[in-house]
Design a protein around this motif. Structure first.
Motif, PDB file in Angstrom:
ATOM      1  N   LEU A 230       0.213  -7.363   0.180  1.00 34.55           N
ATOM      2  CA  LEU A 230       0.113  -7.447   1.647  1.00 34.55           C
ATOM      3  C   LEU A 230       0.472  -6.104   2.270  1.00 34.55           C
ATOM      4  N   ASP A 231      -0.346  -5.664   3.215  1.00 36.20           N
ATOM      5  CA  ASP A 231      -0.041  -4.434   3.952  1.00 36.20           C
ATOM      6  C   ASP A 231      -0.914  -4.437   5.205  1.00 36.20           C
ATOM      7  N   MET A 232      -0.537  -3.629   6.197  1.00 35.77           N
ATOM      8  CA  MET A 232      -1.386  -3.556   7.386  1.00 35.77           C
ATOM      9  C   MET A 232      -2.468  -2.484   7.241  1.00 35.77           C
ATOM     10  N   ASN A 233      -2.378  -1.675   6.182  1.00 33.58           N
ATOM     11  CA  ASN A 233      -3.314  -0.566   5.981  1.00 33.58           C
ATOM     12  C   ASN A 233      -4.377  -0.945   4.943  1.00 33.58           C
TER      13      ASN A 233
ATOM     14  N   ASN B 286       9.956  -8.102  -0.340  1.00 30.51           N
ATOM     15  CA  ASN B 286       9.815  -8.029   1.118  1.00 30.51           C
ATOM     16  C   ASN B 286      10.137  -6.596   1.535  1.00 30.51           C
ATOM     17  N   ASN B 287       9.119  -5.752   1.576  1.00 26.72           N
ATOM     18  CA  ASN B 287       9.343  -4.311   1.449  1.00 26.72           C
ATOM     19  C   ASN B 287       8.706  -3.453   2.542  1.00 26.72           C
ATOM     20  N   ALA B 288       7.853  -4.030   3.416  1.00 22.89           N
ATOM     21  CA  ALA B 288       7.198  -3.206   4.443  1.00 22.89           C
ATOM     22  C   ALA B 288       8.259  -2.577   5.349  1.00 22.89           C
TER      23      ALA B 288
ATOM     24  N   SER C 212      18.303  -1.174  11.712  1.00 28.33           N
ATOM     25  CA  SER C 212      17.373  -2.157  11.133  1.00 28.33           C
ATOM     26  C   SER C 212      17.718  -2.452   9.678  1.00 28.33           C
ATOM     27  N   LYS C 213      18.119  -1.433   8.945  1.00 23.04           N
ATOM     28  CA  LYS C 213      18.389  -1.653   7.522  1.00 23.04           C
ATOM     29  C   LYS C 213      19.766  -2.303   7.322  1.00 23.04           C
ATOM     30  N   GLY C 214      20.701  -2.021   8.238  1.00 24.02           N
ATOM     31  CA  GLY C 214      21.969  -2.766   8.219  1.00 24.02           C
ATOM     32  C   GLY C 214      21.699  -4.249   8.444  1.00 24.02           C
TER      33      GLY C 214
ATOM     34  N   GLY D  60       0.815  -1.211   0.000  1.00 25.71           N
ATOM     35  CA  GLY D  60       0.000   0.000   0.000  1.00 25.71           C
ATOM     36  C   GLY D  60       0.847   1.259   0.000  1.00 25.71           C
ATOM     37  N   GLY D  61       2.140   1.126   0.149  1.00 23.67           N
ATOM     38  CA  GLY D  61       3.032   2.291   0.228  1.00 23.67           C
ATOM     39  C   GLY D  61       3.544   2.723  -1.135  1.00 23.67           C
ATOM     40  N   ASN D  62       4.357   3.767  -1.118  1.00 22.34           N
ATOM     41  CA  ASN D  62       4.827   4.378  -2.385  1.00 22.34           C
ATOM     42  C   ASN D  62       5.649   3.416  -3.228  1.00 22.34           C
ATOM     43  N   ILE D  63       6.679   2.833  -2.622  1.00 24.00           N
ATOM     44  CA  ILE D  63       7.587   1.969  -3.387  1.00 24.00           C
ATOM     45  C   ILE D  63       6.866   0.676  -3.756  1.00 24.00           C
ATOM     46  N   GLY D  64       6.078   0.145  -2.806  1.00 19.34           N
ATOM     47  CA  GLY D  64       5.344  -1.091  -3.067  1.00 19.34           C
ATOM     48  C   GLY D  64       4.394  -0.936  -4.236  1.00 19.34           C
TER      49      GLY D  64
ATOM     50  N   ALA E 112      17.674   3.612  15.166  1.00 21.62           N
ATOM     51  CA  ALA E 112      16.917   2.373  14.992  1.00 21.62           C
ATOM     52  C   ALA E 112      16.794   2.029  13.514  1.00 21.62           C
ATOM     53  N   TYR E 113      16.473   3.026  12.702  1.00 25.37           N
ATOM     54  CA  TYR E 113      16.266   2.755  11.269  1.00 25.37           C
ATOM     55  C   TYR E 113      17.567   2.267  10.624  1.00 25.37           C
ATOM     56  N   GLY E 114      18.673   2.972  10.900  1.00 25.13           N
ATOM     57  CA  GLY E 114      19.961   2.569  10.329  1.00 25.13           C
ATOM     58  C   GLY E 114      20.325   1.158  10.763  1.00 25.13           C
TER      59      GLY E 114
ATOM     60  N   ASN F 273      14.671  -8.013  -0.796  1.00 20.78           N
ATOM     61  CA  ASN F 273      14.386  -7.329   0.459  1.00 20.78           C
ATOM     62  C   ASN F 273      14.690  -5.839   0.299  1.00 20.78           C
ATOM     63  N   THR F 274      13.846  -4.989   0.877  1.00 21.78           N
ATOM     64  CA  THR F 274      14.138  -3.548   0.813  1.00 21.78           C
ATOM     65  C   THR F 274      14.969  -3.144   2.028  1.00 21.78           C
ATOM     66  N   ALA F 275      16.227  -2.812   1.768  1.00 19.05           N
ATOM     67  CA  ALA F 275      17.091  -2.245   2.814  1.00 19.05           C
ATOM     68  C   ALA F 275      17.031  -0.727   2.656  1.00 19.05           C
ATOM     69  N   SER F 276      18.149  -0.042   2.761  1.00 14.66           N
ATOM     70  CA  SER F 276      18.189   1.419   2.613  1.00 14.66           C
ATOM     71  C   SER F 276      19.651   1.840   2.643  1.00 14.66           C
TER      72      SER F 276
ATOM     73  N   SER G 141      18.839  -0.883  -1.909  1.00  9.99           N
ATOM     74  CA  SER G 141      19.001   0.196  -0.931  1.00  9.99           C
ATOM     75  C   SER G 141      18.729   1.539  -1.589  1.00  9.99           C
ATOM     76  N   PRO G 142      17.470   1.995  -1.506  1.00  5.96           N
ATOM     77  CA  PRO G 142      17.196   3.349  -1.987  1.00  5.96           C
ATOM     78  C   PRO G 142      17.877   4.377  -1.085  1.00  5.96           C
ATOM     79  N   GLY G 143      18.273   5.510  -1.687  1.00  8.05           N
ATOM     80  CA  GLY G 143      18.813   6.630  -0.904  1.00  8.05           C
ATOM     81  C   GLY G 143      17.719   7.666  -0.705  1.00  8.05           C
TER      82      GLY G 143
ATOM     83  N   VAL H 283      -4.777  -8.097   4.370  1.00  9.63           N
ATOM     84  CA  VAL H 283      -4.348  -7.280   5.506  1.00  9.63           C
ATOM     85  C   VAL H 283      -3.463  -8.157   6.378  1.00  9.63           C
ATOM     86  N   CYS H 284      -2.258  -7.690   6.616  1.00  9.61           N
ATOM     87  CA  CYS H 284      -1.281  -8.526   7.324  1.00  9.61           C
ATOM     88  C   CYS H 284      -0.312  -7.649   8.094  1.00  9.61           C
ATOM     89  N   ASP H 285      -0.149  -7.936   9.376  1.00 13.46           N
ATOM     90  CA  ASP H 285       0.858  -7.241  10.178  1.00 13.46           C
ATOM     91  C   ASP H 285       2.096  -8.132  10.210  1.00 13.46           C
ATOM     92  N   VAL H 286       3.161  -7.668   9.574  1.00 16.38           N
ATOM     93  CA  VAL H 286       4.346  -8.537   9.442  1.00 16.38           C
ATOM     94  C   VAL H 286       5.017  -8.840  10.785  1.00 16.38           C
ATOM     95  N   THR H 287       4.677  -8.060  11.826  1.00 15.18           N
ATOM     96  CA  THR H 287       5.308  -8.332  13.125  1.00 15.18           C
ATOM     97  C   THR H 287       4.712  -9.570  13.796  1.00 15.18           C
TER      98      THR H 287
HETATM   99  P1  NAD Z   1       5.544   3.921   2.776  1.00 18.49           P
HETATM  100  O1  NAD Z   1       5.364   4.407   4.175  1.00 18.49           O
HETATM  101  O2  NAD Z   1       4.843   4.611   1.656  1.00 18.49           O
HETATM  102  O3  NAD Z   1       5.210   2.353   2.700  1.00 18.49           O
HETATM  103  C1  NAD Z   1       5.479   1.454   3.731  1.00 18.49           C
HETATM  104  C2  NAD Z   1       4.304   0.496   3.827  1.00 18.49           C
HETATM  105  O4  NAD Z   1       4.609  -0.496   4.807  1.00 18.49           O
HETATM  106  C3  NAD Z   1       3.018   1.204   4.266  1.00 18.49           C
HETATM  107  O5  NAD Z   1       1.973   0.960   3.337  1.00 18.49           O
HETATM  108  C4  NAD Z   1       2.716   0.592   5.631  1.00 18.49           C
HETATM  109  O6  NAD Z   1       1.328   0.439   5.889  1.00 18.49           O
HETATM  110  C5  NAD Z   1       3.421  -0.750   5.521  1.00 18.49           C
HETATM  111  N1  NAD Z   1       3.715  -1.285   6.842  1.00 18.49           N
HETATM  112  C6  NAD Z   1       4.303  -0.656   7.876  1.00 18.49           C
HETATM  113  N2  NAD Z   1       4.336  -1.458   8.952  1.00 18.49           N
HETATM  114  C7  NAD Z   1       3.776  -2.638   8.588  1.00 18.49           C
HETATM  115  C8  NAD Z   1       3.518  -3.863   9.257  1.00 18.49           C
HETATM  116  N3  NAD Z   1       3.839  -4.042  10.553  1.00 18.49           N
HETATM  117  N4  NAD Z   1       2.934  -4.871   8.578  1.00 18.49           N
HETATM  118  C9  NAD Z   1       2.589  -4.702   7.280  1.00 18.49           C
HETATM  119  N5  NAD Z   1       2.789  -3.558   6.593  1.00 18.49           N
HETATM  120  C10 NAD Z   1       3.377  -2.537   7.239  1.00 18.49           C
HETATM  121  O7  NAD Z   1       7.108   3.961   2.517  1.00 18.49           O
HETATM  122  P2  NAD Z   1       7.946   3.535   1.216  1.00 18.49           P
HETATM  123  O8  NAD Z   1       8.794   4.679   0.882  1.00 18.49           O
HETATM  124  O9  NAD Z   1       7.085   2.939   0.170  1.00 18.49           O
HETATM  125  O10 NAD Z   1       8.868   2.428   1.887  1.00 18.49           O
HETATM  126  C11 NAD Z   1       8.944   1.094   1.437  1.00 18.49           C
HETATM  127  C12 NAD Z   1      10.250   0.517   1.929  1.00 18.49           C
HETATM  128  O11 NAD Z   1      11.332   1.264   1.379  1.00 18.49           O
HETATM  129  C13 NAD Z   1      10.428   0.562   3.445  1.00 18.49           C
HETATM  130  O12 NAD Z   1      11.062  -0.642   3.868  1.00 18.49           O
HETATM  131  C14 NAD Z   1      11.359   1.752   3.640  1.00 18.49           C
HETATM  132  O13 NAD Z   1      12.097   1.651   4.825  1.00 18.49           O
HETATM  133  C15 NAD Z   1      12.225   1.632   2.406  1.00 18.49           C
HETATM  134  N6  NAD Z   1      12.926   2.848   1.992  1.00 18.49           N
HETATM  135  C16 NAD Z   1      12.242   3.970   1.646  1.00 18.49           C
HETATM  136  C17 NAD Z   1      12.946   5.092   1.245  1.00 18.49           C
HETATM  137  C18 NAD Z   1      12.240   6.360   0.855  1.00 18.49           C
HETATM  138  O14 NAD Z   1      12.880   7.421   0.831  1.00 18.49           O
HETATM  139  N7  NAD Z   1      10.964   6.320   0.522  1.00 18.49           N
HETATM  140  C19 NAD Z   1      14.348   5.075   1.194  1.00 18.49           C
HETATM  141  C20 NAD Z   1      15.003   3.911   1.543  1.00 18.49           C
HETATM  142  C21 NAD Z   1      14.292   2.798   1.928  1.00 18.49           C
END
Ligand code: NAD
Length: 251
Positions: A26-29, A79-81, A149-151, A5-9, A145-147, A130-133, A175-177, A51-55
């Motif tokens: 799959l997304d929690m939203n 694997n991108n959440a 987690s992505k490491g 449901g997110g931008n990159i996904g 925490a974010y750094g 897998n989406t790192a960063s 690893s997007p910047g 609808v799925c909470d990956v935790t």
């Molecule tokens: P985003 O916030 O638009 O999308 C993230 C999605 O993950 C959301 O739809 C959210 O609902 C979902 N999510 C969060 N927690 C969840 C959970 N517990 N269970 C299921 N779904 C869950 O952000 P994005 O930019 O699309 O990010 C996608 C990935 O790219 C992430 O892993 C992020 O860390 C990584 N990333 C993003 C950027 C950036 O600048 N946008 C840069 C580097 C890495």
């Protein structure tokens, strides 16, 4: 695909759909999922949302079983959440946010990787991204925490690539910047300014310039510069690549 449901996904789902791939989203939203499902279906492929909470390992296992029942098999995993967490110097970083970020970004990604790879092993085929960063390649200020987690995702990718290589399963990371414009860009610019450290100005507009100035290509990346790299790693053109982390960062 998680984080669908997110931008990159969503951008990646649309690209894969244009290539004719059926997609389990799959997304929690739920609202974001419904929009993504409608947009992907417009491309003429099968799309179902879950609808799925990956935790939650239970939630992930149940949904993965349902996806296999609905689609017959899973060949590819994106694997991108993820969640960016707070912005504060390590000495002030909120203790409650640290495990939250690790739980979503690392444990969540592990749950999905584990459940899907067991299915892929039985199937004798799998391609995982897998989406790192870039935050996991070189830790940025104020994002402990974010750094971390992505490491961890980069290391998890390397280990999974070794463990799964005997089963015709390749595992790579992206690893997007700095990506923009939009919510994630505005949020990090504002929160880096608020963090008030020597690394960035306290003026968000200035922070924006500082961040872009640190990129050799002198711009932020467009979300649509990501899906092609994911498609490459999932596809046959990367057939001799596993355990790598491709940086999408402008240098
Ligand atoms: P985003 O916030 O638009 O999308 C993230 C999605 O993950 C959301 O739809 C959210 O609902 C979902 N999510 C969060 N927690 C969840 C959970 N517990 N269970 C299921 N779904 C869950 O952000 P994005 O930019 O699309 O990010 C996608 C990935 O790219 C992430 O892993 C992020 O860390 C990584 N990333 C993003 C950027 C950036 O600048 N946008 C840069 C580097 C890495």
């Amino acid at each position: 695909m998680t984080g669908a449901g997110g931008n990159i996904g969503l951008a990646t789902a649309l690209r894969l759909a244009e290539m004719g791939t059926d997609i389990a989203l799959l997304d929690m939203n739920p609202e974001a999922l419904a929009k993504a499902e409608a947009a992907v279906r417009e491309k003429g492929v099968k799309a179902e949302s879950y609808v799925c909470d990956v935790t939650s390992e239970t939630s992930v296992n149940d949904v993965v079983s349902q996806v296999v029942a609905d689609f017959g098999k899973i060949d590819f995993l994106f694997n991108n959440a993820g969640y960016q967490g707070a912005f504060a110097p390590v000495q002030d970083y909120p203790a409650e946010d640290f495990p939250k970020v690790l739980n979503i970004n690392v444990t969540g990604a592990f749950h999905v990787l584990k459940a899907v790879s067991r299915h892929m092993i039985a199937n004798g085929f799998g391609r995982i991204v897998n989406t790192a960063s870039m935050a996991g390649v070189k830790g940025p200020p104020n994002m402990a925490a974010y750094g971390a987690s992505k490491g961890a995702i980069i290391a998890l990718t390397e280990t999974a690539a070794l463990d799964l290589a005997p089963y015709n399963i390749r595992v790579n990371a992206i690893s997007p910047g700095y990506m923009g414009p939009g919510f994630m860009w505005d949020r990090q610019v504002e929160l880096q300014a608020k963090a008030n450290t020597q690394y960035f100005s306290t003026n968000p507009e200035e922070v924006s310039k500082q961040m872009i100035g640190s990129v050799p290509m002198r711009r932020y990346g467009d979300i649509n510069e990501i899906p092609g790299v994911v498609a490459f790693l999932l596809g046959d053109d990367s057939s001799f690549m596993t355990g790598v982390n491709l940086e999408i960062s402008g240098g």
